[in-house]
Write a protein that holds these residues in place. Structure first.
Motif, PDB file in Angstrom:
ATOM      1  N   LEU A 233      40.491  56.369  34.401  1.00 11.25           N
ATOM      2  CA  LEU A 233      41.310  55.732  35.436  1.00 11.25           C
ATOM      3  C   LEU A 233      40.508  54.679  36.190  1.00 11.25           C
ATOM      4  N   TYR A 234      39.272  55.021  36.547  1.00  9.11           N
ATOM      5  CA  TYR A 234      38.397  54.060  37.226  1.00  9.11           C
ATOM      6  C   TYR A 234      38.123  52.866  36.309  1.00  9.11           C
ATOM      7  N   HIS A 235      37.899  53.159  35.033  1.00 12.62           N
ATOM      8  CA  HIS A 235      37.611  52.092  34.070  1.00 12.62           C
ATOM      9  C   HIS A 235      38.787  51.102  33.985  1.00 12.62           C
ATOM     10  N   ARG A 236      39.983  51.624  34.002  1.00 10.08           N
ATOM     11  CA  ARG A 236      41.166  50.750  33.894  1.00 10.08           C
ATOM     12  C   ARG A 236      41.447  50.019  35.199  1.00 10.08           C
ATOM     13  N   ALA A 237      41.356  50.719  36.328  1.00 11.41           N
ATOM     14  CA  ALA A 237      41.763  50.140  37.604  1.00 11.41           C
ATOM     15  C   ALA A 237      40.690  49.231  38.221  1.00 11.41           C
TER      16      ALA A 237
ATOM     17  N   GLU B 281      37.282  48.518  36.634  1.00  9.48           N
ATOM     18  CA  GLU B 281      36.482  47.747  35.684  1.00  9.48           C
ATOM     19  C   GLU B 281      37.360  46.912  34.767  1.00  9.48           C
ATOM     20  N   HIS B 282      38.679  46.991  34.946  1.00  8.20           N
ATOM     21  CA  HIS B 282      39.645  46.200  34.168  1.00  8.20           C
ATOM     22  C   HIS B 282      39.451  46.409  32.667  1.00  8.20           C
ATOM     23  N   GLY B 283      39.179  47.670  32.301  1.00  8.33           N
ATOM     24  CA  GLY B 283      38.984  47.993  30.895  1.00  8.33           C
ATOM     25  C   GLY B 283      40.297  48.179  30.169  1.00  8.33           C
ATOM     26  N   THR B 284      40.242  48.121  28.881  1.00  9.47           N
ATOM     27  CA  THR B 284      41.446  48.287  28.056  1.00  9.47           C
ATOM     28  C   THR B 284      41.276  49.398  27.038  1.00  9.47           C
ATOM     29  N   GLU B 285      40.085  50.023  27.001  1.00  9.20           N
ATOM     30  CA  GLU B 285      39.827  51.072  26.012  1.00  9.20           C
ATOM     31  C   GLU B 285      40.047  52.442  26.609  1.00  9.20           C
TER      32      GLU B 285
ATOM     33  N   THR C 116      30.530  51.604  42.715  1.00  6.02           N
ATOM     34  CA  THR C 116      30.301  51.288  41.314  1.00  6.02           C
ATOM     35  C   THR C 116      29.853  52.550  40.606  1.00  6.02           C
ATOM     36  N   LEU C 117      30.081  52.596  39.311  1.00  4.38           N
ATOM     37  CA  LEU C 117      29.675  53.732  38.499  1.00  4.38           C
ATOM     38  C   LEU C 117      28.809  53.250  37.341  1.00  4.38           C
ATOM     39  N   PRO C 118      27.959  54.131  36.809  1.00  8.06           N
ATOM     40  CA  PRO C 118      27.207  53.770  35.595  1.00  8.06           C
ATOM     41  C   PRO C 118      28.174  53.473  34.453  1.00  8.06           C
ATOM     42  N   GLY C 119      27.675  52.814  33.424  1.00  3.88           N
ATOM     43  CA  GLY C 119      28.522  52.463  32.291  1.00  3.88           C
ATOM     44  C   GLY C 119      29.070  53.673  31.562  1.00  3.88           C
ATOM     45  N   MET C 120      30.154  53.470  30.828  1.00  3.57           N
ATOM     46  CA  MET C 120      30.772  54.552  30.070  1.00  3.57           C
ATOM     47  C   MET C 120      29.900  54.927  28.872  1.00  3.57           C
TER      48      MET C 120
END
Length: 424
Positions: free
Chosen positions: A414-418, A420-424, A392-396
């Motif tokens: 890339l981590y956020h998208r893959a 954390e299922h982010g879209t931003e 896990t990583l700290p928040g963006m």
């Protein structure tokens, strides 16, 4: 794989202690400061956390103006050395520290008469989570502005090639350090001395390999470095003296927030070490100090001259604020903590030098800043310690201007998208 900047070295503890004993050559020192950064470096108060629970503080002093009581975290600790238990209470800023059952903690400070530890903003005690995970001072300082970048920097260290600014910066550090080491060999540091050191640094195998990778010639490197030679020579003329010289070594150096204009006349009377490598399990930190120096400082005309060991941190980039970067100031404070722990002597502050701007300032080692940095260190250690399980990583951070120049922007998004299922 993890980099060697953050690793557990419990199996090597005995070897590291023997190495530190031979380096220190100093007797045990009793704690003399409330913030516990000047202590016996061989006294390890290690405990296993058996239980962690949030509750209301029952002390009479904990009653707030609203009539409610302050919250606190109660830790039940196990001391394996004598098979006993102790209690520890986290209050105030320390409530931000994430401690759970199974963690190892280091408690620095003196227990209350009933054998409990109280870790609060009074700074009589501090708490370090998983102290055998040594976090570099640079990483802790980076986490102040973005904890996510700090963690990614540890996990991906060495994954990118150096830029021209990084290579020139490294060579400038070596030139500056090499010039300081010649103190005593030559009557005075002149431009010729600095230029000689520049040619020496550029001619090393490491420099030639990096210049070849960049496609930069030796001549171009020498020319770029020579542009900083006047500032290096001027710095040496101002500060390299056996005692403070009025009219030369005046800098801003507040010893406390209420210390008036905070001006002092300082001299670097001795260069003690270059790139001093410190492992500090007391605070779960490690780092390499650019230059460890002996400072003679005089606060106020006619005042006594004080002598103390201090870190000198050199920065070769731009100086954007008069007070310097928050991250750079944090690095100096962390190095004062590590030096104080290693040598058992108070380190009241250090020097931060911006070579390009020709600006040097003294930074006091303040208890509230050290407290905040230890809390930040615990946060980073918590994320790095969980990597063997689900990463896990700290928040963006989500600040467009800052994120735009982040060296880990691609990995972060890339981590956020893959994951954390982010879209931003």
């Amino acid at each position: 794989h993890f980099s060697d900047e953050s690793f557990s070295f419990s199996e090597f503890m005995s070897e590291s202690l023997l190495a530190q004993e031979s380096h220190d050559q100093a007797s045990d020192v009793t704690c003399v400061s409330h913030d516990q950064t000047t202590c016996n470096s061989r006294d390890f108060n290690r405990y296993l956390v058996l239980e962690s629970a949030m509750q209301e503080c029952m002390d009479e002093s904990a009653l707030l103006s609203t009539g409610r009581r302050k919250p606190e975290v109660k830790l039940r600790l196990f001391d394996a050395a004598n098979s006993s238990e102790r209690l520890c209470y986290l209050r105030d800023d320390w409530l931000q520290t994430d401690v759970k059952a199974g963690d190892t903690v280091q408690v620095n400070g003196v227990a209350t008469p009933d054998g409990c530890y109280v870790v609060d903003n009074e700074d009589h005690c501090s708490l370090v989570v998983n102290p055998d995970t040594l976090i570099s001072g640079t990483t802790v300082a980076t986490s102040i502005s973005c904890a996510r970048r700090a963690v990614l920097g540890e996990l991906l260290k060495g994954s990118s090639s150096g830029t021209e600014a990084m290579v020139i910066g490294r060579m400038l550090h070596e030139v500056f350090q090499g010039v300081l080491q010649r103190k005593g060999e030559v009557p005075s540091i002149t431009m010729a001395t600095v230029v000689e050191e520049i040619h020496k640094v550029v001619g090393t195998m490491e420099s030639l390999e990096q210049l070849y990778t960049l496609g930069m010639s030796e001549t171009a490197a020498v020319e770029t470095l020579s542009g900083h030679a006047p500032n290096i020579a001027e710095w040496c003329g101002r500060f390299l003296h056996p005692a403070p010289k009025p009219g030369r070594g005046e800098i801003e150096f507040k010893r406390s927030p209420s210390d008036g204009d905070g001006s002092a006349c300082v001299a670097v009377s001795e260069v003690l070490d270059i790139e001093e490598n410190i492992w500090c399990p007391r605070f779960g930190l490690k780092g390499k100090v650019d230059v460890t120096v002996s400072i003679k400082g005089q606060w106020g005309a006619g005042g006594p001259v004080e002598t103390f060991r201090a870190p000198l941190e050199l920065k070769t980039g731009k100086m954007f604020r008069k007070q310097g970067s928050v991250e750079h100031r944090a690095q100096v404070t962390l190095y004062t903590m590590m030096l104080a722990s290693r040598y058992g002597n108070a380190v009241p502050g250090g020097l931060l030098c911006y070579l390009k701007a020709g600006h040097t300032q003294g930074l006091p080692s303040l208890s509230h800043e050290k407290r905040g940095l230890l809390i930040a260190r615990n946060l980073v250690a918590g994320y790095l310690g969980n990597q063997l399980g689900h990463m896990t990583l700290p928040g963006m951070l989500r600040e467009k201007h800052t994120c735009k120049y982040c060296p880990y922007l691609k990995q972060c998004t890339l981590y956020h998208r893959a994951v954390e299922h982010g879209t931003e």
